[in-house]
Scaffold this motif. Sequence first.
Motif, PDB file in Angstrom:
ATOM      1  N   LEU A 252      -4.395 -29.156   7.318  1.00 48.02           N
ATOM      2  CA  LEU A 252      -5.290 -28.456   8.009  1.00 48.02           C
ATOM      3  C   LEU A 252      -6.380 -29.153   7.983  1.00 48.02           C
ATOM      4  CD1 LEU A 252      -7.193 -26.113   8.352  1.00 48.02           C
ATOM      5  CD2 LEU A 252      -7.488 -26.001   5.702  1.00 48.02           C
ATOM      6  N   LEU A 253      -6.416 -30.499   7.195  1.00 47.73           N
ATOM      7  CA  LEU A 253      -7.197 -31.543   7.389  1.00 47.73           C
ATOM      8  C   LEU A 253      -7.312 -32.534   9.141  1.00 47.73           C
ATOM      9  CD1 LEU A 253      -7.705 -33.583   4.226  1.00 47.73           C
ATOM     10  CD2 LEU A 253      -8.948 -32.248   4.651  1.00 47.73           C
ATOM     11  N   LYS A 254      -6.101 -32.821   8.947  1.00 48.21           N
ATOM     12  CA  LYS A 254      -5.494 -33.233  10.026  1.00 48.21           C
ATOM     13  C   LYS A 254      -5.856 -32.990  12.140  1.00 48.21           C
ATOM     14  CE  LYS A 254      -1.713 -35.295  12.892  1.00 48.21           C
ATOM     15  NZ  LYS A 254      -0.229 -35.973  11.923  1.00 48.21           N
ATOM     16  N   SER A 255      -6.044 -31.093  11.636  1.00 49.58           N
ATOM     17  CA  SER A 255      -5.865 -30.459  12.698  1.00 49.58           C
ATOM     18  C   SER A 255      -7.029 -29.163  13.077  1.00 49.58           C
ATOM     19  CB  SER A 255      -4.330 -29.667  13.218  1.00 49.58           C
ATOM     20  OG  SER A 255      -4.636 -28.874  11.832  1.00 49.58           O
ATOM     21  N   TYR A 256      -7.769 -29.631  11.696  1.00 50.77           N
ATOM     22  CA  TYR A 256      -8.961 -28.606  11.688  1.00 50.77           C
ATOM     23  C   TYR A 256     -10.601 -29.340  12.344  1.00 50.77           C
ATOM     24  CZ  TYR A 256     -12.553 -25.443  10.507  1.00 50.77           C
ATOM     25  OH  TYR A 256     -14.213 -24.532  10.102  1.00 50.77           O
ATOM     26  N   LYS A 257     -10.793 -28.753  13.094  1.00 47.96           N
ATOM     27  CA  LYS A 257     -12.508 -28.828  14.181  1.00 47.96           C
ATOM     28  C   LYS A 257     -13.390 -28.078  13.695  1.00 47.96           C
ATOM     29  CE  LYS A 257      -9.992 -31.751  16.982  1.00 47.96           C
ATOM     30  NZ  LYS A 257      -9.731 -32.329  18.338  1.00 47.96           N
ATOM     31  N   GLN A 258     -14.521 -28.300  13.314  1.00 48.50           N
ATOM     32  CA  GLN A 258     -15.947 -27.366  12.622  1.00 48.50           C
ATOM     33  C   GLN A 258     -16.470 -27.042  14.607  1.00 48.50           C
ATOM     34  OE1 GLN A 258     -16.297 -25.596  10.486  1.00 48.50           O
ATOM     35  NE2 GLN A 258     -17.980 -25.079  10.445  1.00 48.50           N
ATOM     36  N   LEU A 259     -16.214 -25.675  14.884  1.00 48.02           N
ATOM     37  CA  LEU A 259     -17.487 -25.920  15.966  1.00 48.02           C
ATOM     38  C   LEU A 259     -18.008 -25.113  16.136  1.00 48.02           C
ATOM     39  CD1 LEU A 259     -14.088 -23.288  18.032  1.00 48.02           C
ATOM     40  CD2 LEU A 259     -14.567 -25.465  18.466  1.00 48.02           C
ATOM     41  N   TYR A 260     -18.509 -24.607  15.220  1.00 48.28           N
ATOM     42  CA  TYR A 260     -20.239 -24.440  14.954  1.00 48.28           C
ATOM     43  C   TYR A 260     -20.830 -24.627  13.513  1.00 48.28           C
ATOM     44  CZ  TYR A 260     -18.817 -21.217  17.998  1.00 48.28           C
ATOM     45  OH  TYR A 260     -18.464 -20.306  19.676  1.00 48.28           O
ATOM     46  N   TYR A 261     -22.277 -25.988  13.670  1.00 44.14           N
ATOM     47  CA  TYR A 261     -22.188 -26.490  12.861  1.00 44.14           C
ATOM     48  C   TYR A 261     -23.763 -26.755  12.753  1.00 44.14           C
ATOM     49  CZ  TYR A 261     -20.757 -30.278  14.780  1.00 44.14           C
ATOM     50  OH  TYR A 261     -20.686 -31.705  15.606  1.00 44.14           O
ATOM     51  N   VAL A 262     -24.772 -27.039  12.001  1.00 46.05           N
ATOM     52  CA  VAL A 262     -26.119 -27.734  12.313  1.00 46.05           C
ATOM     53  C   VAL A 262     -25.959 -28.713  11.466  1.00 46.05           C
ATOM     54  CG1 VAL A 262     -27.955 -27.386  11.415  1.00 46.05           C
ATOM     55  CG2 VAL A 262     -26.332 -25.247  11.656  1.00 46.05           C
ATOM     56  N   GLU A 263     -26.536 -30.265  12.630  1.00 43.81           N
ATOM     57  CA  GLU A 263     -26.760 -30.657  11.697  1.00 43.81           C
ATOM     58  C   GLU A 263     -27.649 -30.912  11.778  1.00 43.81           C
ATOM     59  OE1 GLU A 263     -26.591 -33.740  15.161  1.00 43.81           O
ATOM     60  OE2 GLU A 263     -24.915 -33.451  16.331  1.00 43.81           O
ATOM     61  N   VAL A 264     -27.709 -32.126   9.781  1.00 44.62           N
ATOM     62  CA  VAL A 264     -28.648 -32.174   8.969  1.00 44.62           C
ATOM     63  C   VAL A 264     -28.667 -33.639   8.780  1.00 44.62           C
ATOM     64  CG1 VAL A 264     -29.809 -31.385   7.121  1.00 44.62           C
ATOM     65  CG2 VAL A 264     -28.409 -30.070   7.992  1.00 44.62           C
ATOM     66  N   GLU A 265     -29.772 -34.694   9.079  1.00 45.39           N
ATOM     67  CA  GLU A 265     -30.588 -35.773   8.496  1.00 45.39           C
ATOM     68  C   GLU A 265     -30.418 -36.299   7.947  1.00 45.39           C
ATOM     69  OE1 GLU A 265     -32.351 -37.589  12.042  1.00 45.39           O
ATOM     70  OE2 GLU A 265     -30.331 -36.869  13.519  1.00 45.39           O
ATOM     71  N   LYS A 266     -31.574 -35.681   7.261  1.00 47.04           N
ATOM     72  CA  LYS A 266     -32.132 -35.684   6.031  1.00 47.04           C
ATOM     73  C   LYS A 266     -32.407 -33.864   5.424  1.00 47.04           C
ATOM     74  CE  LYS A 266     -36.976 -36.446   7.735  1.00 47.04           C
ATOM     75  NZ  LYS A 266     -37.843 -37.268   8.443  1.00 47.04           N
ATOM     76  N   HIS A 267     -32.965 -34.077   3.965  1.00 48.23           N
ATOM     77  CA  HIS A 267     -33.740 -32.573   3.170  1.00 48.23           C
ATOM     78  C   HIS A 267     -32.132 -31.680   3.105  1.00 48.23           C
ATOM     79  CE1 HIS A 267     -37.128 -34.919   2.252  1.00 48.23           C
ATOM     80  NE2 HIS A 267     -37.611 -34.852   3.897  1.00 48.23           N
ATOM     81  N   ALA A 268     -31.423 -32.351   3.187  1.00 45.76           N
ATOM     82  CA  ALA A 268     -29.657 -31.564   3.472  1.00 45.76           C
ATOM     83  C   ALA A 268     -30.317 -29.748   2.538  1.00 45.76           C
ATOM     84  CB  ALA A 268     -28.518 -31.951   3.257  1.00 45.76           C
ATOM     85  N   VAL A 269     -30.266 -30.289   1.669  1.00 48.67           N
ATOM     86  CA  VAL A 269     -30.152 -29.273   0.228  1.00 48.67           C
ATOM     87  C   VAL A 269     -31.630 -28.518   0.572  1.00 48.67           C
ATOM     88  CG1 VAL A 269     -30.128 -28.725  -2.100  1.00 48.67           C
ATOM     89  CG2 VAL A 269     -29.934 -30.544  -1.503  1.00 48.67           C
ATOM     90  N   ARG A 270     -32.606 -29.581   0.596  1.00 52.54           N
ATOM     91  CA  ARG A 270     -33.426 -28.416   0.876  1.00 52.54           C
ATOM     92  C   ARG A 270     -33.741 -26.864   2.148  1.00 52.54           C
ATOM     93  NH1 ARG A 270     -39.365 -30.840   2.306  1.00 52.54           N
ATOM     94  NH2 ARG A 270     -38.522 -32.119  -0.234  1.00 52.54           N
ATOM     95  N   GLN A 271     -32.936 -27.157   3.133  1.00 51.25           N
ATOM     96  CA  GLN A 271     -33.370 -26.639   4.622  1.00 51.25           C
ATOM     97  C   GLN A 271     -31.447 -25.790   4.504  1.00 51.25           C
ATOM     98  OE1 GLN A 271     -32.318 -28.847   7.941  1.00 51.25           O
ATOM     99  NE2 GLN A 271     -33.738 -30.526   7.576  1.00 51.25           N
ATOM    100  N   SER A 272     -30.710 -26.263   3.382  1.00 50.56           N
ATOM    101  CA  SER A 272     -30.035 -25.074   3.345  1.00 50.56           C
ATOM    102  C   SER A 272     -30.359 -24.576   2.653  1.00 50.56           C
ATOM    103  CB  SER A 272     -28.473 -26.055   2.054  1.00 50.56           C
ATOM    104  OG  SER A 272     -28.379 -26.556   3.143  1.00 50.56           O
ATOM    105  N   PHE A 273     -31.061 -24.193   1.659  1.00 48.79           N
ATOM    106  CA  PHE A 273     -31.466 -23.157   0.765  1.00 48.79           C
ATOM    107  C   PHE A 273     -32.559 -21.918   2.013  1.00 48.79           C
ATOM    108  CE2 PHE A 273     -29.712 -24.591  -3.152  1.00 48.79           C
ATOM    109  CZ  PHE A 273     -29.958 -23.912  -3.800  1.00 48.79           C
ATOM    110  N   ALA A 274     -33.651 -23.052   3.011  1.00 46.16           N
ATOM    111  CA  ALA A 274     -34.136 -22.650   3.692  1.00 46.16           C
ATOM    112  C   ALA A 274     -32.999 -21.401   4.907  1.00 46.16           C
ATOM    113  CB  ALA A 274     -35.206 -23.327   4.678  1.00 46.16           C
ATOM    114  N   ARG A 275     -32.206 -22.305   5.004  1.00 46.03           N
ATOM    115  CA  ARG A 275     -31.613 -21.289   6.207  1.00 46.03           C
ATOM    116  C   ARG A 275     -30.683 -19.739   5.565  1.00 46.03           C
ATOM    117  NH1 ARG A 275     -28.931 -26.085   7.341  1.00 46.03           N
ATOM    118  NH2 ARG A 275     -27.365 -25.919   6.217  1.00 46.03           N
TER     119      ARG A 275
END
Length: 257
Positions: free
Chosen positions: A40-63
């Motif tokens: 799975l680690l070799k073949s899996y690719k995440q198609l939908y995701y949100v790029e977060v450069e800073k304050h990842a935890v805060r933005q996660s809770f906000a979303r």
Amino acid sequence: FVVCLGLVLGAGSIGISQMTALNLALLLTAAWWLLTTLPLLKSYKQLYYVEVEKHAVRQSFARIGHTLRHLPEDKQVFWFLLAFFCYIDGVYTIIDMATAYGTALGLDTTGLLLALLVTQIVAFPSALIFGRLSNKYPSAKLIPVCIAAYAGIAVFAFFLTRQWQFWVLAVIVGMFQGGVQALSRSHFAKIIPPEKSGEYFGLFDICGKGASFLGTMIVSVGSQLTGSANVGVGSLIVLFIVGFVLFRVSCRQGETA
């Protein structure tokens, strides 16, 4: 599971204690998870995701907060999560309390482990069958079948008095255990916005794991009030009936959307 079961049951014959056998079984399980994760680690690719450069935890809770505030607006998803909260808790309760129920019927540790093995053996081909059926029939039709089957399991458990009936129960649970879980995930993936799959599946997991107290409470209260484990387990039919009704509401919301 077969290897670990053989190790635990045959601990004495190979000259180790049962506790040592249990520890080895846990290590084998960890190794199994590692080996099956590598492809799975070799073949899996995440198609939908949100790029977060800073304050990842805060933005996660906000979303997550934003998703929760707007979740009632998507009525199909909202009603499905309520349905899933109910019926999957009944499923998990039956699985989690199977050993306690078997003990009440007089099954020893070996018998309980073998019953769990039978459940897993039956669940494997049954999951494949449901996979084939999902290619022909929509999950909106297959999931109610699984919920109804579990309602029948609760009724069967109410009248269960002999050990051979517990084995029959183990087989029936195995037939629908993998199907209802896989179909629910597949159905949910189809009705949520793909770009918000992360937070939506977070809520999905919370509804599955977070509901685990409800079925246990129903079984405990029913058993304590009546003095019968059969009544306690049979009371789970309430969760399946409510889950069935809410799921049909979700489907109707999807048809009118």
